[in-house]
Design an enzyme around this catalytic site. Structure first.
Site, PDB file in Angstrom:
ATOM      1  N   PRO A 240    -103.851 -59.463 -23.779  1.00 59.83           N
ATOM      2  CA  PRO A 240    -105.002 -59.309 -22.873  1.00 59.83           C
ATOM      3  C   PRO A 240    -104.921 -60.317 -21.733  1.00 59.83           C
ATOM      4  CG  PRO A 240    -105.697 -59.486 -25.180  1.00 59.83           C
ATOM      5  CD  PRO A 240    -104.257 -59.856 -25.137  1.00 59.83           C
TER       6      PRO A 240
ATOM      7  N   TYR B 120    -107.643 -53.089 -27.022  1.00 62.98           N
ATOM      8  CA  TYR B 120    -107.434 -54.535 -27.120  1.00 62.98           C
ATOM      9  C   TYR B 120    -108.501 -55.219 -27.965  1.00 62.98           C
ATOM     10  CZ  TYR B 120    -103.534 -55.530 -23.918  1.00 62.98           C
ATOM     11  OH  TYR B 120    -102.303 -55.645 -23.341  1.00 62.98           O
ATOM     12  N   LEU B 121    -109.692 -54.628 -28.022  1.00 63.03           N
ATOM     13  CA  LEU B 121    -110.786 -55.299 -28.723  1.00 63.03           C
ATOM     14  C   LEU B 121    -110.788 -54.993 -30.214  1.00 63.03           C
ATOM     15  CD1 LEU B 121    -113.228 -57.143 -28.316  1.00 63.03           C
ATOM     16  CD2 LEU B 121    -114.627 -55.098 -27.959  1.00 63.03           C
TER      17      LEU B 121
ATOM     18  N   ASP C 278    -108.671 -54.788 -32.665  1.00 59.14           N
ATOM     19  CA  ASP C 278    -107.993 -55.683 -33.613  1.00 59.14           C
ATOM     20  C   ASP C 278    -108.558 -57.095 -33.568  1.00 59.14           C
ATOM     21  OD1 ASP C 278    -105.787 -57.530 -32.037  1.00 59.14           O
ATOM     22  OD2 ASP C 278    -106.101 -55.644 -31.010  1.00 59.14           O
ATOM     23  N   GLN C 279    -109.078 -57.536 -32.389  1.00 59.74           N
ATOM     24  CA  GLN C 279    -109.637 -58.881 -32.295  1.00 59.74           C
ATOM     25  C   GLN C 279    -110.939 -59.015 -33.084  1.00 59.74           C
ATOM     26  OE1 GLN C 279    -109.397 -61.259 -28.604  1.00 59.74           O
ATOM     27  NE2 GLN C 279    -108.761 -59.375 -27.587  1.00 59.74           N
TER      28      GLN C 279
ATOM     29  N   HIS D 187    -101.770 -52.945 -34.393  1.00 57.52           N
ATOM     30  CA  HIS D 187    -102.303 -54.307 -34.475  1.00 57.52           C
ATOM     31  C   HIS D 187    -103.580 -54.334 -35.319  1.00 57.52           C
ATOM     32  CE1 HIS D 187     -99.579 -55.373 -31.155  1.00 57.52           C
ATOM     33  NE2 HIS D 187     -99.767 -56.618 -31.531  1.00 57.52           N
TER      34      HIS D 187
END
Length: 364
Positions: free
Chosen positions: A133, A293-294, A296-297, A319
């Protein structure tokens, strides 16, 4: 004396088989105050073992927790980490490359907020790098969504760093929390606005940033003609030549979805803008409340939250599957991934799954 039976064991070659397994395992080890051994680190990669980016991250967590780290050398395929208590103070991590400071933040920020006092990090490296990111994403998307869990941090960009030289400088600060709150994100609502940032630096003229922004707007207008779009077009005061764009869509229910692109030699500004817009449209139309992108975080935050969280997302990324596996291995959090097909007559349908997590332990 810690016995081998008491050390949490993680095979670093499974699922994504890269740095994420290592980052999440070290973070959970730090938070649970239990030693962990990770072997087969990046075994499936052409350059297996620890690279500078990974070693910088795990050494940062070790320093923050006053821990002991065995085997942390470039090329090592096995490490063992013995954590202690995360201490208040100031810490520094330098990738010495264009390695992403955002990947350092992914592991460090959850550990910071469970420290015994105020913590400040000085992170040096790449702020806008491929395969990670952009720093703008962490501020515009991750930070406000993390706040829903009760995880708060401040982040100041002193200097941006671009490939291949890096040289970015970012400060991250946090105060301790007692626990994280569970979050439910299952209603995406409707997009109300789109905003973003298109930048160039070094030898590139401002018109390149304008071309990226204009192409992104035109692409978005084809599908979302009635949605207002606001773009900041920026010429960065940075001697390194770079370009990039990030777009964020905000919905009526507070969801944030993004798309981004980075320029490189031989790639047109129009192509970068089109990629960012196409990525955002994909994330909007897959019907989830979080983007690629969010998702897995948020797994580590869901695992740490006190209670049950539920998040509707797009097709699971590798991920995310990796993050769920590590969380199941190292914590008592229980994850369930349920999928409900919206178009059952289409054989290729891959409907937005919903991740539900129920945690029964308290983070130390």
């Amino acid at each position: 004396m810690t016995t081998s039976e008491e050390i949490l064991q993680i095979d670093g070659s499974i699922y994504e088989g890269g740095g994420q397994i290592l980052r999440n395992a070290i973070a959970f080890s730090c938070l649970l105050r239990r030693p962990v051994r990770v072997w087969n680190i990046r075994a499936g990669r052409s350059n297996a073992g620890l690279r500078s980016q990974h070693m910088t991250g795990i050494k940062l967590i070790s320093a923050m927790s006053n821990g002991r780290l065995d085997g942390a050398t470039i090329g090592s395929t096995e490490i063992t980490f013995y954590p202690a208590t995360v201490k208040a103070g100031r810490y520094e991590a330098d990738t010495q490359t264009a390695g992403s400071v955002c990947l350092l933040m992914q592991a460090a920020v959850p550990c910071m907020v469970f420290g015994n006092g105020s913590i400040e990090l000085r992170l040096l490296g790449g702020t806008n790098a491929e395969m990670a990111p952009q720093i703008d994403y962490q501020l515009l998307v991750f930070k406000p969504i993390a706040a829903k869990f009760g995880l708060y941090f401040d982040c100041d960009i002193e200097r941006r760093g671009y490939y291949p030289k890096g040289g970015g400088e970012v400060y991250v600060r946090s105060e301790p929390v007692k626990y994280l709150k569970p979050v439910t994100l299952t209603d995406v609502g409707h997009v109300t606005s789109i905003y973003g940032r298109s930048f160039v630096s070094g030898q590139l003229p401002p018109k390149v940033a304008r071309l990226m922004a204009d192409t992104a707007k035109a692409t978005l207008k084809q599908k979302m003609n009635n949605i207002p779009i606001k773009m900041d077009v920026v010429k960065e005061p940075n001697p390194n030549t770079a370009s990039g764009i990030i777009l964020v869509a905000e919905t009526t229910t507070g969801c944030l979805l993004a798309g981004s692109g980075l320029g490189k030699r031989g790639r047109s500004a129009e192509d970068v803008g089109y990629q960012a817009a196409s990525s955002l449209l994909d994330n909007i139309f897959h019907g989830g409340c979080v983007d690629d992108y969010l998702q897995d975080q948020l797994i580590i935050l869901m695992a740490l939250a006190k209670g049950k969280s539920s998040i509707r997302c797009g097709p699971l990324t590798l991920h995310t599957e990796t993050a769920i596996h590590v969380a199941k291995q190292l914590t008592q959090a229980k994850f369930d991934v349920a999928s409900k097909c919206l178009f059952p007559h289409l054989s290729f349908c891959k409907s937005p799954p919903q991740i539900t997590q129920d945690v029964t332990y308290h983070c130390p």
